[in-house]
Scaffold this motif. Structure first.
Motif: not given
Length: 139
Positions: A121-125, A130-132
């Protein structure tokens, strides 16, 4: 930019191969129509207008206009005057589309879970953060 495009294409191919429901070439609706229907479904109970699709899908006014016309023609949505301002047409899923969206939602959740395997979940967040930032920098 090549990596972002490459990942997008790989995800698209994976989803189409594992979930034929999402394969436009197999006679299903286009990805943009499906994403738009999903947006309308996720905002059930709110008045959704063409301009909302323009913003949510990052498309032009003319593209959104054609999209809405095709979705009405394909029996995905119907329009009615807004309860707040009759100049605007509210977009609503047809009953048939609502039923289909239940299938789509279940398949989309399964596909997302499969693609997120072995990612914390940490990596996804962090990824979405970064994507945003990239998205905001591109505006």
């Amino acid at each position: 930019m090549f990596q972002i495009r490459g990942v997008s294409l790989k995800i698209d191919r994976y989803v189409k191969s594992q979930y034929p429901l999402f394969d436009h070439d197999a006679g299903h609706i286009s990805k943009l129509q499906g994403m738009s229907a999903g947006y309308i479904a996720m905002n059930d109970g709110e008045e959704i207008f063409q301009r909302d699709l323009e913003h949510a899908m990052s498309i032009s006014k003319s593209t959104a206009s054609g999209l809405v016309k095709r979705m009405v023609k394909n029996g995905i949505i119907e329009t009615s005057p807004s309860s707040r301002d009759a100049r605007y047409k509210r977009l609503m899923l047809t009953q048939q589309a609502r039923e289909k969206m239940q299938q789509v939602s279940a398949a989309a959740t399964e596909a997302e879970n499969s693609l997120r395997a072995d990612i914390s979940d940490e990596d996804m967040n962090k990824f979405f953060e970064v994507l945003n930032k990239i998205s905001n920098n591109a505006e």
